[in-house]
Structures are given as structure tokens and as C-alpha cells.
Design an enzyme around this catalytic site. Structure first.
Site, mmCIF file in Angstrom:
data_model
loop_
_atom_site.group_PDB
_atom_site.id
_atom_site.type_symbol
_atom_site.label_atom_id
_atom_site.label_comp_id
_atom_site.label_asym_id
_atom_site.label_seq_id
_atom_site.Cartn_x
_atom_site.Cartn_y
_atom_site.Cartn_z
ATOM 1 N N GLY A 20 6.295 -2.432 -3.195
ATOM 2 C CA GLY A 20 7.191 -3.447 -2.664
ATOM 3 C C GLY A 20 8.572 -3.245 -3.236
ATOM 4 N N GLY A 21 9.401 -4.266 -3.111
ATOM 5 C CA GLY A 21 10.764 -4.130 -3.587
ATOM 6 C C GLY A 21 10.876 -4.082 -5.093
ATOM 7 C CB VAL A 25 -0.090 -1.815 -6.637
ATOM 8 C CG1 VAL A 25 -1.457 -2.170 -7.218
ATOM 9 C CG2 VAL A 25 0.854 -3.003 -6.751
ATOM 10 C CE LYS A 40 2.116 -6.210 -8.751
ATOM 11 N NZ LYS A 40 2.449 -7.603 -8.345
ATOM 12 C CG ASP A 135 5.473 -13.277 -0.622
ATOM 13 O OD1 ASP A 135 5.591 -13.609 0.577
ATOM 14 O OD2 ASP A 135 5.514 -12.097 -1.011
#
Length: 644
Positions: A20-21, A25, A40, A135
Site C-alpha cells: 500500500g502507500g 506485506v 509488514k 478503513d
């Protein structure tokens, strides 16, 4: 980073999962324990020095919820190296994400409910510790192989302080944001709105608001849910509330949302279990308990909740059956009474009695009482209906024609006697009344099963304590219908303890009959529960108190009741294998029944006397040395005229 690379000398990278940003992972193996983990990597570019303090604060706050079963656990946080500020070592969930599962098609209702409940459990734990996820989306809901949902990726979570209640920064995935999240000033309820969005999508296979970002935002703000009728009916009200445009109209906490979903789940279980019970009641279905257990596991209900609902269903079904039976009974009784009224208007009195007899039989379950009613109506049917003051020959002939054959023979004999009496008025023996023969004097008092006897005693409630016993017995019958042997044996044991305690209470009040009855019922229950020592103990006490009760009846010269009590005492003595006491109780019973028979004989109540004599002969056959009363009964019974 390369696959198979060793990180920090501990973790072997096995597979790239996603990025992601702020992070990437990987699936990795912890070398020392051979445990698979998710690793992560947090990029330094996303966490400059100015943000490190906030990052550490978030780690410390998040540590409070890492052990929750519906939140992906974080095992530890390792310091980073090179381009990474830290490594988060997390639980590896061996299953799909909700997003991947939804790609295969819409979910069945039970799966959607269970996943929704799991998400709510995770959010409850987070919100209690003032952590908002911000989220919630299908990609962040990971599923185990058993489809248990775990909330993942709290990387942009908002942790509220003591004085802050609302977040102001727009964060999250816009598609799954609540309307207020787009404009700032939102709180925990935004997580609940996102949960409702993914539940709608899970059960319909589509999103509730179409269009691009701005168009979608307008529809959310207006509350224009599209094609709500695609949702299962049981979820529509829930989703309309959860996706309401006005914040106060929605669920106000994760607990409130959880409770409504749980109610829907339980209602669905009850609906399906009820259908199963109805089907099994009308056909051969020996594996009902196994089927209900499968339903319980499908809905992930606790054993206690499922048993409570199952018992309610069985009680409701029993009540429905009893009400149906009662309605049919009332209709039959009313039909017989209507016919009786019609016959009475036509002065057809034998038919009136016949219809009343049928109506009475329908309303009586007790066999002893049924026999009394049968005898009563038999007597009424044999009574000649009074003739008018000046009967015609036709009326007399019509009445005679209605007599049964046996009475016609008696009438002819009497008429012949009248002729003889006219010619020779002396030395004629009066005609003796006749009695109906019993099937055979070899009638043996058989012992029925204790289960049947308990069913019989609970069909006639006379005392308050019997209401409590009946409730236990109904639970036993439910478990028997379900085939749950261990549970119904435990309840029989409970019923035995209940009656044993009641017997002790009645001893203090010197109510001998209730004491003896309770000890005997305790014996029945313990026998079925396979508690033989307790069954014998209660049988002995029951025998003692029935003997005391019999002697009390003897003093009152209530010979029939005394005889019954001695028989019940013998019955209990026989259970504990005490033949001498059985013999003595049988001897005393023959004496009591002979006194009752003799009294009836002297009063010319030959049918009653005959029945008592037959009972004495039946008892005599069970004795090793029959008493004199048995031989006397044999002699006297031969003097009573009997109709075969």
C-alpha cells in the site's frame, strides 16, 4: 527485498502478499519456531522523524487489542533497517480476504451474518480502547479457513485522546467511507457505516451506491440506497438503518449493531430449526438432534443459546399440538351434545344416553374414572324409562322390544315365575340378579415401565409440587425426542432428587399418602436414570409409608383404600427383593379386600362383591401360601350368578 531473504536473522521471506502507500506485506517463516507469520515493512518515507512519536504511541495503544480473536494479532514490532523504519510481525491468516470471497459471488445469509458479527466484535474491542479503524473494507477483512473474520490493517487508525471525540482528517478508502468522513468531524460510527456497506455488497454482489466518487458521495448524503429489494428481507431494515443519511438515526455503537445482527441470526436459526422440527414430527426422522447441531454450528450459536431456543420450539410445538387436539375434542363433544339434544326432542332417551356417554368418554383420560363412567351409563341404560300413567299395549311392547337378549330371558323367567306363584304361592326361590363375568380370575397385576408410570402420574396434576415436576418431565420428553440420551438421563436424576426432597417435606406434615407417592415416584425416576442404589433406598421408604397409610385406612374401615395401599407397599418391597414382606402385604391386602367384598355381598351389591373376590384370587396367585381369604373368595364367588 528478495523472496527467501533472511530479515533480521530471524524471518525468512516466503511470498509477497500486497503493498500500500505506507507498507509492504510478506508471508514469512520465523526460523527459530518454524511459525508462519505476516511481515509488514513500514517505509521510512511514510514515517519521517516528526511522525515517529505518533507511530510509537499508536503501537502502544494498539497493543491493547492485538490478542482479540477478531483482530489480526501482532506478535511483536522489530526495529527496521535500510529503507524501513520498522517491521511489524503479525499473525498469518491462512485463508482468503472478504474481497476475494466476494469475487466468487454473493454470500449466503448465514456467512454474511457471521462475518458481520465477527467484524462488530473486533470493532467493539477497538472502540472500547478509543481506537477507530477508519478503513473498514473487504480487503481488510481476512477470513480463516473456517470463515472466521479478523479485522486487519490498523495502519491509519485514529486513536482518540481523553478530550477528543471526533477525527477531522479525511482518511480511508473513499468508496467505503461514511458521508461525514468526506467532510471531516466524524467518530467511531463511521466504522459501522463501512461495515454496513460491505454487508450489503456481500449479500447482493453489488454496491448500494453507483457512480463515480462525487456522485456516490451525493447519493450517500441523500440516503438513496439502490435496489434494497435485492437484499434478503430479514436484512433490509437493518441496512436501511445502518446506511441512513442522518447520523443519529444509525446504530450508535458497535454493541448496538452486533445485538441487532445477533437477533437476526437467532430469528433465522429459529425459523429453520422450527421447519426441521415440524418435518421430523410428521415423518421418521431419527437424527433430529444431529441436524439441529449442524444448524447450530452453521449459525455459530453457543450451545446454551441453541438449547434454550430448541426447548422453546419444542414447547411451542407441544402447545400447538395440545391446542389442536383440544379443538378437535371440543368439536367432537359439541357434535355428541347436539345429537343428544336432537334425540331428547324426539324422546329417544337411550340414544340421548349413548351420545352423552360418548361425550364423557372423550373428556376422560384416567382409566379408572372411565370405568366408573362406563358402569354409570350402563346402569342408566338398563333403567326402564317410565311409562305414561295409562300406558297402551303398544308402548309396553315397544319398551320390551328394546331390551337386550339377556334381559328378555330374565323377563320371561320372571313371567313364568309369576304364573307358578299364582298356582302354588309357596316354596318358590326368588330370582337372583346376575353379574358380568371378568375375563378370568387369573388377572395379574403387572408392573409397567417406570417411564410410562411417570407419564401417567404427570397427566393428572393435583398438587402445586406436581407443576414443578411436570416442567422437568416435559424437558425430559423434549430431550427424548431429540435423541439426547445423556441429557434426559441427567434430568431423570434431577426429577428423582426433586421427589425425594418433596417426600421429606411431607414427612414433617405427616401427610402419609403424599410421602409414599413421592418416594415411589423418586424410585421410578432413579430407576430410569440408572441410579439403582437411590432407587432401592426410595422404594424401601415408599413401602414403609404405604404400610403405615394402609393401617390408617384400616382404622377408618376404608377397606378398599387399605387394600390398595398394601398392594403398593408389596410392589415397592418386591423391587428391593424382600419376599417375606411382599407376602405379608399381600396377605393383609386379601383381608382388606375380603372385608370390602363381604360388606358389598351383604348389601346385595353383587357386581362389586364379585370384582373384589376376583381381585383376591389374582393376589392369591402371586402368593407362595394363599390365605384362607383366597379359598373363601373362591367359594363365595361360585354362589354368584354370572352372565357369560
Amino acid at each position: 527485498m528478495q523472496i527467501d531473504q533472511l530479515i533480521l536473522g530471524k524471518y525468512r521471506l516466503l511470498e509477497f502478499l500486497n503493498s500500500g502507500g505506507f507498507s509492504s506485506v510478506f508471508r514469512a517463516r520465523e526460523e527459530m519456531t518454524n511459525r508462519e507469520v505476516a511481515l509488514k515493512a513500514l517505509a521510512k518515507t511514510a514515517y519521517p522523524a516528526s511522525r515517529m512519536k505518533f507511530l510509537l504511541n499508536e503501537f502502544q495503544a494498539m497493543s491493547k487489542i492485538w490478542g482479540h480473536p477478531n483482530i489480526v494479532s501482532i506478535h511483536t514490532v522489530e526495529p527496521g533497517e535500510d529503507d524501513y523504519v520498522a517491521w511489524i510481525v503479525m499473525e498469518y491468516v491462512e485463508g482468503k480476504s472478504l474481497h476475494e470471497l466476494m469475487q466468487e459471488g454473493a454470500l449466503v445469509l448465514t456467512d454474511a451474518l457471521n462475518i458481520g458479527l465477527d467484524i462488530c466484535r473486533g470493532l467493539k474491542a477497538a472502540h472500547v480502547h478509543k481506537i477507530m479503524h477508519r478503513d473498514i473494507k473487504p480487503q481488510n477483512i481476512l477470513l480463516t479457513t473456517e470463515k472466521e473474520a479478523k479485522v486487519a490493517d490498523f495502519s491509519i487508525a485514529r486513536i482518540f485522546g481523553e478530550t477528543t471525540e471526533f477525527a477531522e482528517t479525511m482518511a480511508g478508502t473513499r468508496r467505503y467511507m461514511a458521508p461525514e468522513q468526506t467532510y471531516g468531524s466524524y467518530d467511531y460510527r463511521a466504522d459501522l457505516y463501512s461495515t454496513a456497506l460491505i454487508l450489503y455488497q456481500a449479500v447482493t454482489g453489488r454496491f448500494p451506491f453507483s457512480g463515480e466518487n462525487k456522485e456516490m458521495d451525493k447519493k450517500k448524503a441523500a440516503g438513496d440506497i439502490e435496489e434494497i429489494d435485492r437484499c434478503p428481507e430479514v436484512l433490509r431494515n437493518f441496512l436501511q438503518k445502518a446506511l441512513h443519511r442522518q447520523l443519529p438515526e444509525r446504530h450508535q455503537s458497535a454493541t448496538e449493531m452486533y445485538e441487532e445482527l445477533d437477533r437476526i441470526r437467532q430469528d433465522e436459526y429459529v425459523k429453520q430449526a422450527s421447519e426441521l422440527i415440524d418435518v421430523s414430527a410428521n415423518s421418521s426422522h431419527p437424527k433430529l438432534a444431529e441436524a439441529l447441531e449442524r444448524y447450530r454450528k452453521t449459525f455459530r450459536l453457543s450451545l446454551a443459546d441453541a438449547e434454550r431456543m430448541n426447548q422453546n420450539l419444542f414447547f411451542q410445538r407441544r402447545q400447538k399440538e395440545e391446542n389442536t387436539k383440544r379443538e378437535k375434542l371440543l368439536a367432537q363433544v359439541e357434535r355428541h351434545y347436539t345429537l343428544a339434544v336432537s334425540h331428547a326432542e324426539n324422546q329417544d332417551y337411550p340414544s340421548v344416553l349413548t351420545e352423552l356417554h360418548k361425550a364423557s368418554r372423550l373428556c376422560i383420560d384416567d382409566q379408572g374414572l372411565s370405568k366408573i363412567v362406563d358402569n354409570l351409563f350402563h346402569t342408566l341404560n338398563t333403567i326402564n324409562i317410565p311409562l305414561s300413567a295409562n300406558p297402551t299395549v303398544e308402548e309396553v311392547v315397544s319398551l320390551i322390544q328394546k331390551l337386550p337378549d339377556s334381559e328378555s330371558i330374565d323377563l320371561r323367567t320372571w313371567l313364568d315365575h309369576q304364573k307358578v306363584e299364582t298356582e302354588e304361592p309357596t316354596g318358590v326361590t326368588p330370582i337372583q340378579p346376575r353379574v358380568k363375568a371378568s375375563g378370568s380370575y387369573r388377572h395379574v397385576i403387572e408392573e409397567a415401565s417406570p417411564e410410562y408410570l411417570l407419564d401417567q402420574v404427570h397427566s393428572d396434576i393435583q398438587y402445586p409440587h406436581e407443576e414443578d415436576a411436570l416442567r422437568i418431565f416435559r424437558q425430559i420428553q423434549i430431550f427424548e425426542q431429540q435423541g439426547r440420551t445423556r441429557q434426559w438421563l441427567a434430568l431423570y436424576n434431577k426429577l428423582g432428587r426433586f421427589y425425594q426432597k418433596q417426600a421429606g417435606n411431607f414427612v414433617k406434615k405427616d401427610e402419609l399418602e403424599l410421602v409414599a407417592n413421592c418416594y415411589t415416584r423418586a424410585r421410578f425416576a432413579y430407576t430410569v436414570a440408572e441410579k439403582q442404589r437411590l432407587a432401592r433406598k426410595n422404594a424401601k421408604k415408599g413401602a414403609v409409608y404405604y404400610t403405615r397409610l394402609a393401617r390408617q385406612f384400616e382404622l377408618q374401615r376404608s377397606w378398599e383404600e387399605a387394600g390398595k395401599s398394601y398392594i403398593l407397599s408389596a410392589y415397592n418391597h418386591g423391587y428391593v427383593n424382600m419376599p417375606m414382606l411382599v407376602e405379608e402385604c399381600h396377605r393383609m391386602a386379601t383381608v382388606c379386600y375380603f372385608n370390602a367384598a363381604e360388606s358389598a355381598h351383604l348389601n346385595n351389591e353383587l357386581q362389586t362383591a364379585y370384582d373384589f373376590y376376583m381381585l383376591i384370587l389374582a393376589i392369591g396367585e402371586k402368593m407362595s401360601t394363599p390365605t384362607k381369604m383366597v379359598s373363601e373368595a373362591q367359594k363365595l364367588i361360585s354362589e354368584i350368578p354370572v352372565v357369560d
